[in-house]
Design a protein around this motif. Sequence first.
Motif: not given
Length: 104
Positions: A78-87
């Motif tokens: 979930a955290y990686l999904g958020l970070v990749t979406a933002v980045a």
Amino acid sequence: MLLEFLLALSIRFFLFDFILFKKVRNYLKQKGYFFRKLFSCPFCQGFWCGLAIHLYYHGLTLNWVQISQLLAFGFISAYLGLVTAVALEPLINNYEKNSDFPLK
């Protein structure tokens, strides 16, 4: 495990960001609160994709260790999904602006 995280992130992008499912996403967003929140939250999307991938590869045994590993994998994805979406959002927008192939 790295491949499992990459698979979860790839499935998250494919289902929730890629243009192929845009009409389905827009239709489901109109069907209720759950779908509106799911399709607008990369953290939630990553969590559910992570749970699905972990269950596929490891199954579900009802003991505390397995459940804690399942939840840990879900929250990390979930955290990686958020970070990749933002980045990746600005990069994807720039790519779409400069090419004839829309991704979203």
